[in-house]
Design a protein around this motif. Structure first.
Motif, PDB file in Angstrom:
ATOM      1  N   SER A   1       2.796   1.835 -14.226  1.00 46.99           N
ATOM      2  CA  SER A   1       1.879   0.955 -14.945  1.00 46.99           C
ATOM      3  C   SER A   1       1.843  -0.396 -14.243  1.00 46.99           C
ATOM      4  N   LYS A   2       0.871  -1.209 -14.602  1.00 42.41           N
ATOM      5  CA  LYS A   2       0.776  -2.543 -14.030  1.00 42.41           C
ATOM      6  C   LYS A   2       2.039  -3.343 -14.312  1.00 42.41           C
ATOM      7  N   MET A   3       2.565  -3.223 -15.519  1.00 45.43           N
ATOM      8  CA  MET A   3       3.769  -3.971 -15.874  1.00 45.43           C
ATOM      9  C   MET A   3       4.961  -3.533 -15.034  1.00 45.43           C
ATOM     10  N   GLU A   4       5.074  -2.228 -14.785  1.00 47.58           N
ATOM     11  CA  GLU A   4       6.182  -1.736 -13.962  1.00 47.58           C
ATOM     12  C   GLU A   4       6.077  -2.269 -12.540  1.00 47.58           C
ATOM     13  N   LYS A   5       4.874  -2.326 -11.998  1.00 48.48           N
ATOM     14  CA  LYS A   5       4.672  -2.866 -10.655  1.00 48.48           C
ATOM     15  C   LYS A   5       5.022  -4.348 -10.606  1.00 48.48           C
ATOM     16  N   ILE A   6       4.637  -5.073 -11.651  1.00 45.63           N
ATOM     17  CA  ILE A   6       4.934  -6.506 -11.706  1.00 45.63           C
ATOM     18  C   ILE A   6       6.446  -6.725 -11.735  1.00 45.63           C
TER      19      ILE A   6
ATOM     20  N   ASP B   1      14.998  13.957  -9.565  1.00 45.93           N
ATOM     21  CA  ASP B   1      15.380  13.816  -8.160  1.00 45.93           C
ATOM     22  C   ASP B   1      16.232  12.559  -8.008  1.00 45.93           C
ATOM     23  N   SER B   2      16.383  12.090  -6.768  1.00 44.97           N
ATOM     24  CA  SER B   2      17.236  10.927  -6.518  1.00 44.97           C
ATOM     25  C   SER B   2      16.577   9.609  -6.898  1.00 44.97           C
ATOM     26  N   GLY B   3      15.280   9.624  -7.195  1.00 34.99           N
ATOM     27  CA  GLY B   3      14.574   8.401  -7.560  1.00 34.99           C
ATOM     28  C   GLY B   3      14.263   7.494  -6.386  1.00 34.99           C
ATOM     29  N   GLN B   4      14.529   7.959  -5.152  1.00 35.01           N
ATOM     30  CA  GLN B   4      14.331   7.096  -3.983  1.00 35.01           C
ATOM     31  C   GLN B   4      12.864   6.840  -3.695  1.00 35.01           C
ATOM     32  N   PHE B   5      12.024   7.873  -3.816  1.00 35.91           N
ATOM     33  CA  PHE B   5      10.601   7.730  -3.488  1.00 35.91           C
ATOM     34  C   PHE B   5       9.766   7.753  -4.765  1.00 35.91           C
ATOM     35  N   ILE B   6       8.885   6.778  -4.882  1.00 33.54           N
ATOM     36  CA  ILE B   6       8.121   6.596  -6.111  1.00 33.54           C
ATOM     37  C   ILE B   6       6.625   6.670  -5.825  1.00 33.54           C
ATOM     38  N   ALA B   7       5.925   7.485  -6.591  1.00 34.24           N
ATOM     39  CA  ALA B   7       4.466   7.556  -6.491  1.00 34.24           C
ATOM     40  C   ALA B   7       3.892   6.371  -7.261  1.00 34.24           C
ATOM     41  N   LEU B   8       3.286   5.430  -6.542  1.00 37.64           N
ATOM     42  CA  LEU B   8       2.841   4.188  -7.163  1.00 37.64           C
ATOM     43  C   LEU B   8       1.782   4.414  -8.232  1.00 37.64           C
ATOM     44  N   GLU B   9       0.974   5.451  -8.059  1.00 42.10           N
ATOM     45  CA  GLU B   9      -0.079   5.689  -9.048  1.00 42.10           C
ATOM     46  C   GLU B   9       0.500   6.070 -10.417  1.00 42.10           C
TER      47      GLU B   9
ATOM     48  N   GLY C   1       5.048  11.734   6.945  1.00 43.16           N
ATOM     49  CA  GLY C   1       6.189  12.534   6.509  1.00 43.16           C
ATOM     50  C   GLY C   1       6.014  13.115   5.118  1.00 43.16           C
ATOM     51  N   ALA C   2       7.096  13.719   4.626  1.00 46.56           N
ATOM     52  CA  ALA C   2       7.054  14.405   3.333  1.00 46.56           C
ATOM     53  C   ALA C   2       6.800  13.449   2.175  1.00 46.56           C
ATOM     54  N   ASN C   3       7.129  12.174   2.371  1.00 39.80           N
ATOM     55  CA  ASN C   3       6.967  11.200   1.290  1.00 39.80           C
ATOM     56  C   ASN C   3       5.829  10.218   1.580  1.00 39.80           C
ATOM     57  N   LYS C   4       4.828  10.682   2.300  1.00 40.44           N
ATOM     58  CA  LYS C   4       3.666   9.855   2.631  1.00 40.44           C
ATOM     59  C   LYS C   4       3.044   9.270   1.356  1.00 40.44           C
ATOM     60  N   ASP C   5       2.679   7.989   1.435  1.00 41.90           N
ATOM     61  CA  ASP C   5       2.026   7.252   0.347  1.00 41.90           C
ATOM     62  C   ASP C   5       2.944   6.997  -0.842  1.00 41.90           C
ATOM     63  N   GLN C   6       4.251   7.159  -0.658  1.00 41.38           N
ATOM     64  CA  GLN C   6       5.201   6.843  -1.718  1.00 41.38           C
ATOM     65  C   GLN C   6       6.031   5.625  -1.334  1.00 41.38           C
ATOM     66  N   PHE C   7       6.522   4.902  -2.332  1.00 38.04           N
ATOM     67  CA  PHE C   7       7.313   3.696  -2.104  1.00 38.04           C
ATOM     68  C   PHE C   7       8.794   4.049  -2.057  1.00 38.04           C
ATOM     69  N   ASP C   8       9.485   3.627  -0.996  1.00 41.04           N
ATOM     70  CA  ASP C   8      10.905   3.910  -0.801  1.00 41.04           C
ATOM     71  C   ASP C   8      11.718   2.759  -1.385  1.00 41.04           C
ATOM     72  N   ILE C   9      12.141   2.903  -2.632  1.00 41.42           N
ATOM     73  CA  ILE C   9      12.844   1.819  -3.309  1.00 41.42           C
ATOM     74  C   ILE C   9      14.253   1.613  -2.744  1.00 41.42           C
TER      75      ILE C   9
ATOM     76  N   SER D   1      10.086  -4.334   4.996  1.00 40.19           N
ATOM     77  CA  SER D   1       9.664  -5.202   3.899  1.00 40.19           C
ATOM     78  C   SER D   1       9.130  -4.374   2.732  1.00 40.19           C
ATOM     79  N   PRO D   2       9.400  -4.811   1.491  1.00 36.81           N
ATOM     80  CA  PRO D   2       8.891  -4.056   0.334  1.00 36.81           C
ATOM     81  C   PRO D   2       7.405  -4.283   0.067  1.00 36.81           C
ATOM     82  N   THR D   3       6.873  -5.452   0.475  1.00 42.20           N
ATOM     83  CA  THR D   3       5.476  -5.759   0.173  1.00 42.20           C
ATOM     84  C   THR D   3       4.740  -6.286   1.393  1.00 42.20           C
ATOM     85  N   GLY D   4       3.422  -6.115   1.363  1.00 43.14           N
ATOM     86  CA  GLY D   4       2.566  -6.663   2.403  1.00 43.14           C
ATOM     87  C   GLY D   4       2.136  -8.067   2.041  1.00 43.14           C
ATOM     88  N   PHE D   5       1.251  -8.645   2.849  1.00 41.95           N
ATOM     89  CA  PHE D   5       0.839 -10.037   2.647  1.00 41.95           C
ATOM     90  C   PHE D   5       0.146 -10.234   1.313  1.00 41.95           C
TER      91      PHE D   5
END
Length: 639
Positions: free
Chosen positions: A608-613, A597-605, A521-529, A507-511
């Motif tokens: 911006s708020k708009m990008e997350k929305i 890079d391939s753009g697969q893993f994204i550092a959420l920090e 792993g190597a991409n800890k704390d990153q979002f796998d789009i 799932s992409p999002t939690g509750f």
């Protein structure tokens, strides 16, 4: 230093859209009119069917659940900086869902009357509010809201900059069309072309274009002596004539000429041969601008004599891609242009590799692109996924034929690596004997996968069902496709395993709507789009299109658009899936270019708020789509 409540409100709001689009003085003025509301946990803010309030709301602290009372199903969860309750601003109707605090919360109530002028004056603010309103519906990209959704920029993906790229401007074509009938002789045609000072003539029947003859045709067929000068147009014309819509851009026209290896395009009213011709476009009419232009890059590729010379051209393609994204060019058009250019790079590598071989191919063959490249979705530098299928040969020549194509594939895979395509970690490449086989061997292999759908077999079939021909003989590929669909049709249980695999994506999002990241792993704390957002859409589109036995479409967005035609009752969902996929692909491409890079893993920090929305909005269709295929294939009773 001012420290009034209104200034603290302004300091908070300026970090979140759409308030960050306001001038500071306007934001401070607005903040003076905003009310601060405290709500305990489980407090109702408004109920379903309640008359709308005179304010909409922003969550300052806490969380607000939006749900249907009757089903008590939470449709959305709003957290810090999110807005809700926009219905009174955009629709004169009662609320269609309930809003209640999921935890102790502080809200800002923004008066509609005070804020509305800003939304009307500032197009970006208006677009954002309409998006947000739509995102709280069951389907954020529904047909119901199409006239209002997103604004022109997001709905139609039109240009957002005043500085448009020249090569994406409409073509300028000649409206003075020279025509003749199918019985006109070559001698008469030559006289007409000379008198009118043009290089091509359209052959028409009842005003509809049925063929075209160019001065080159006259040289090659008449002057050469192959046909007498009394030969009629019907005999020497090129037919059917290739037609396009008059609304073509310069780039589309260039790519069309390059792809079909022609110098003239016939433009008709609706882009088909079934309507009257409105213009003729010649290669001479296209003013090729300097710089990173697709036609210029294609010519540069054709001039290369060594594989390493292709690499800088690929770098220019990436620069072109960045330019198109910066100009907010429609993703559909970007994908087509970059795919054509990437394919041209691959084809040039294959041509140069064939020149290294001591002899011509012993039989016909086809080079297949698999995975994202096979779906025409490979924008960035990713790893290789490819295969070779060649004509069947007798047992006597079996070993030497395979040896030839394995050697050729080794050259090609090495060449692709040289220009920037990494080797596939799983060795799904044509230089691997398992991915370089005759037509009968491939038929047998895919038949085995379909009839023995274990975990590995389903995974292999996933990647192989997305292939597309990039070089070589199309008939071999057509025979393979026919065989695959026959096997699938004979094994309906196979769909169940495909659906099961399609539902395995995390799932992409939690509750609480937070984006779920990798835990280790190597991409800890990153979002796998890729795995959490793109793959669920890709896998579902594949399953559904296979169930309709459509073999000519591999692109995910195009699959959903075709499904909308095949299943009108689900067209709204499928079209929203197509939009979501293109939005996600664009987001990944931008991130990949930004971070090289391939753009697969994204550092959420870094978002911006708009990008997350915007990311979260694309996820709403995933759940509904997965529910549809689960019910359709009755997966819940099997897995």
């Amino acid at each position: 230093m001012k420290n009034t409540i209104s200034h603290r409100v302004a300091d908070f709001l300026k970090n979140f859209p759409p308030f960050n689009l306001l001038l500071q003085k306007d934001l401070e003025k607005l903040s003076e009119q905003i009310s601060i509301i405290y709500k305990e946990k489980d407090s109702v803010i408004f109920t379903e069917n309640e008359k709308t309030h005179d304010s909409f709301y922003v969550v300052h602290k806490g969380a607000v659940a939006l749900k249907k009372n009757q089903k008590n199903v939470i449709l959305d969860m709003c957290d810090e900086g999110d807005i809700f309750g926009l219905r009174p601003l955009l629709a004169q109707e009662n609320y269609v869902m309930e809003a209640s605090t999921y935890e102790e919360s502080i809200l800002y109530a923004v008066p509609i009357a005070v804020f509305k002028p800003y939304a009307l004056e500032n197009k970006e603010i208006g677009n954002f509010l309409i998006e947000s309103y739509a995102s709280n519906t069951k389907n954020p990209y529904s047909e119901v809201h199409k006239t209002n959704l997103y604004g022109e920029v997001l709905a139609n993906e039109t240009l957002s900059s005043d500085k448009e790229l020249f090569d994406l401007q409409p073509v300028k074509y000649s409206k003075k069309i020279v025509t003749c009938s199918r019985s006109t002789t070559a001698k008469e045609i030559a006289k007409i072309l000379t008198k009118k000072k043009v290089g091509a003539i359209l052959i028409v029947d009842e005003m509809l274009p049925i063929g075209i003859i160019t001065d080159k045709d006259l040289r090659n067929k008449i002057v050469s002596g192959d046909y007498p000068i009394t030969t009629t147009a019907e005999t020497i014309m090129t037919s059917p004539v290739i037609t396009y819509s008059k609304k073509m851009t310069v780039t589309e026209a260039q790519m069309a000429m390059i792809k079909s290896n022609i110098s003239y395009l016939c433009l008709t009213k609706d882009g088909t041969v079934n309507t009257k011709a409105v213009g003729i476009l010649s290669k001479h009419d296209l003013m090729v601008s300097l710089g990173n232009n697709p036609a210029v890059l294609i010519k540069a590729l054709k001039r290369t004599t060594k594989v390493k010379e292709i690499k800088p051209v690929r770098a220019q393609i990436m620069q072109l891609l960045q330019g198109y994204l910066d100009q907010n060019i429609p993703m559909t058009l970007i994908t087509k242009i970059i795919t054509e250019l990437n394919d041209a790079c691959v084809n040039r590598v294959i041509d140069l590799s064939l020149e290294k071989m001591n002899s011509a191919p012993p039989v016909k063959f086809a080079w297949l692109a698999l995975g994202s490249q096979g779906r025409d979705e490979q924008m960035l530098h990713t790893d290789q996924d490819n295969a070779i299928v060649y004509e069947n040969v007798s047992e006597v020549f079996k070993d030497e034929t395979k040896a030839y194509f394995l050697k050729l594939a080794t050259y090609i895979n090495k060449g692709l690596f040289t220009i920037g395509y990494e080797y596939c970690p799983a060795e799904m490449m044509a230089s691997n004997p398992k991915w370089c086989m005759s037509l009968e061997e491939w038929k047998s292999q895919v038949h085995y996968w379909i009839n023995n759908p274990g975990k590995n077999e389903v995974l292999l079939s996933f990647i192989f069902f997305d292939y597309s021909l990039k070089y070589g003989d199309a008939e071999i590929v057509n025979q393979l496709s026919d065989s695959i669909f026959e096997s699938v049709k004979a094994n309906p249980i196979f769909y169940v395993h495909l659906v099961s695999g399609a539902l395995q994506s995390p799932s992409p999002t939690g509750f609480f709507r937070q984006l779920l990241v990798e835990q280790d792993g190597a991409n800890k704390d990153q979002f796998d789009i890729k795995r959490r957002a793109l793959m669920p859409l890709t896998d579902a589109a594949r399953v559904l299109i296979l169930s309709h036995s459509v073999k000519s479409i591999s692109n995910t967005a195009e699959r959903f658009e075709k499904l909308a035609e095949l299943e009108p009752q689900n067209s709204e969902l499928y079209l929203s899936c197509s939009y979501s996929f293109k939005a996600l692909l664009k987001f990944r491409t931008k991130q990949g270019l930004l971070h090289h890079d391939s753009g697969q893993f994204i550092a959420l920090e870094s978002l911006s708020k708009m990008e997350k929305i915007k990311l979260k909005r694309t996820f709403k269709t995933i759940k509904e789509l997965q529910e549809l295929i689960s019910v359709r294939f009755n997966i819940s009773n099997i897995v």
